[in-house]
Motif scaffolding. Structure first.
Motif, short mmCIF file in Angstrom:
data_model
loop_
_atom_site.label_atom_id
_atom_site.label_comp_id
_atom_site.label_asym_id
_atom_site.label_seq_id
_atom_site.Cartn_x
_atom_site.Cartn_y
_atom_site.Cartn_z
N SER A 8 0.68 -1.38 0.13
CA SER A 8 -0.06 0.01 -0.13
C SER A 8 0.91 1.36 -0.04
N THR A 9 0.14 2.21 -0.49
CA THR A 9 1.18 3.63 -0.68
C THR A 9 0.37 4.74 -0.15
N ARG A 10 1.04 5.66 0.52
CA ARG A 10 0.32 7.04 1.03
C ARG A 10 1.25 8.24 0.35
N PRO A 42 11.80 12.33 -1.79
CA PRO A 42 12.90 12.05 -2.42
C PRO A 42 13.09 10.54 -1.77
N GLY A 43 13.59 9.94 -2.66
CA GLY A 43 14.47 8.36 -2.31
C GLY A 43 15.33 8.60 -1.58
N VAL A 152 12.37 8.14 7.58
CA VAL A 152 11.64 7.68 6.49
C VAL A 152 12.55 7.61 5.10
N ARG A 153 13.46 8.45 4.97
CA ARG A 153 14.34 8.42 4.01
C ARG A 153 15.33 7.44 3.92
N SER A 154 15.58 7.13 5.22
CA SER A 154 16.68 5.96 5.57
C SER A 154 16.32 4.84 5.20
N VAL A 155 15.19 4.48 5.01
CA VAL A 155 14.63 3.04 4.46
C VAL A 155 13.99 3.30 3.21
N ASN A 156 14.45 4.36 2.44
CA ASN A 156 13.97 4.38 1.08
C ASN A 156 12.56 4.59 0.92
N ASN A 157 12.05 5.26 1.98
CA ASN A 157 10.45 5.58 2.13
C ASN A 157 9.49 4.22 2.01
N GLN A 158 10.19 3.29 2.33
CA GLN A 158 9.55 1.82 2.51
C GLN A 158 9.37 1.52 4.00
N ILE A 159 8.43 2.04 4.61
CA ILE A 159 8.21 1.70 6.10
C ILE A 159 7.48 0.61 6.36
#
Length: 261
Positions: A8-10, A42-43, A152-159
């Motif tokens: 899922s995405t937000r 940003p990634g 959030v950025r540190s995990v490439n925005n994939q929480i």
């Protein structure tokens, strides 16, 4: 766009922190999440070869902000909190700047829209009218937003629940309001300790906790723009506690020392 482990995405937007009306009417500090013009997520990117935390010339050329910054650089709680931006593994710089384009009821804004920097903007139009402790609180508040974005950025925005379970939980429950809700529930003591050290422990621990609620007890609902909501953590307090907090915030705003020396 934030992507969760289940697919899922937000969308992610910047954070605006501003004044809003307190319980019972009138005017009180609260936070709001702004529109999407400074959005984007940003990634992760490559680690910054020279990660840094720095104020701009515009920031330091403001005499009041310069004075506050000098005190902040001696604040162990603040420096320890921001140290993740000053490590070899950091992918972004944290830049403190001023803005003359913010509405008068907006104290500060955290901009997460660029690939290698997170900007914290302080409203230069109104800073002369703000108490020193209130400006310090705004900087602390925005720095927490920045640190949450950095995570959030540190995990490439994939929480996922496996890396930052707190962020995962609050984003799933509160969507676009996740940062203010999480800060209200878990960061009041952190902010209070920063303010207590900054202020030289002149007042009680309870006072520093109470004024830390500014920007967190009530804010604009980003899921339903134009609507003001109370944070869940604030709503769970007793009416006596709520009124004490509102009174402390109002008293600081109206009577707090505005001269930094």
């Amino acid at each position: 766009m934030e992507v969760f482990s289940d697919g899922s995405t937000r969308p992610v937007s910047p954070i605006y922190c501003r004044d809003a009306s307190p319980i019972g009417g009138g005017s009180g500090d609260s936070g709001s999440s702004g529109g999407g013009s400074y959005g984007g997520n940003p990634g992760r990117g490559d680690p910054d070869p020279d990660p840094k935390i720095e104020p701009t010339d515009n920031f330091l050329n403001n005499a009041k902000l310069n004075c506050i910054w000098e005190k902040l650089t001696k604040n162990n709680s603040f420096n320890n909190y921001l140290k993740n931006f000053d490590q070899d593994f950091s992918t972004v710089d944290l830049i403190f700047d001023t803005s003359t384009n913010l509405p008068n009821n907006v104290n500060g804004r955290t901009d997460n829209s660029t690939s290698d920097k997170i900007y914290i903007y302080i409203n230069e139009n109104t800073i002369s009218q703000k108490p020193v402790l209130g400006v310090a609180r705004t900087i602390f508040h925005e720095a927490i937003h920045a640190e949450l974005f950095r995570k959030v950025r540190s995990v490439n925005n994939q929480i996922s629940i496996d890396d930052f379970p707190g962020i995962y939980d609050y984003y799933r429950r509160y969507l676009k309001n996740w940062q203010h809700q999480q800060m209200a529930a878990h960061y009041i003591d952190i902010m209070a300790n920063m303010l207590k050290e900054f202020d030289g422990e002149q007042k009680s621990d309870q006072y520093y906790k109470d004024i830390s609620w500014s920007g967190l007890y009530k804010f604009n609902d980003k899921n339903n723009p134009g609507t003001l909501i109370y944070s869940t953590a604030f709503s769970e307090l007793s009416s006596t506690e709520q009124q004490r907090i509102i009174n402390a915030i109002s008293n600081l705003r109206n009577n707090g020392n505005k001269i930094c020396n």
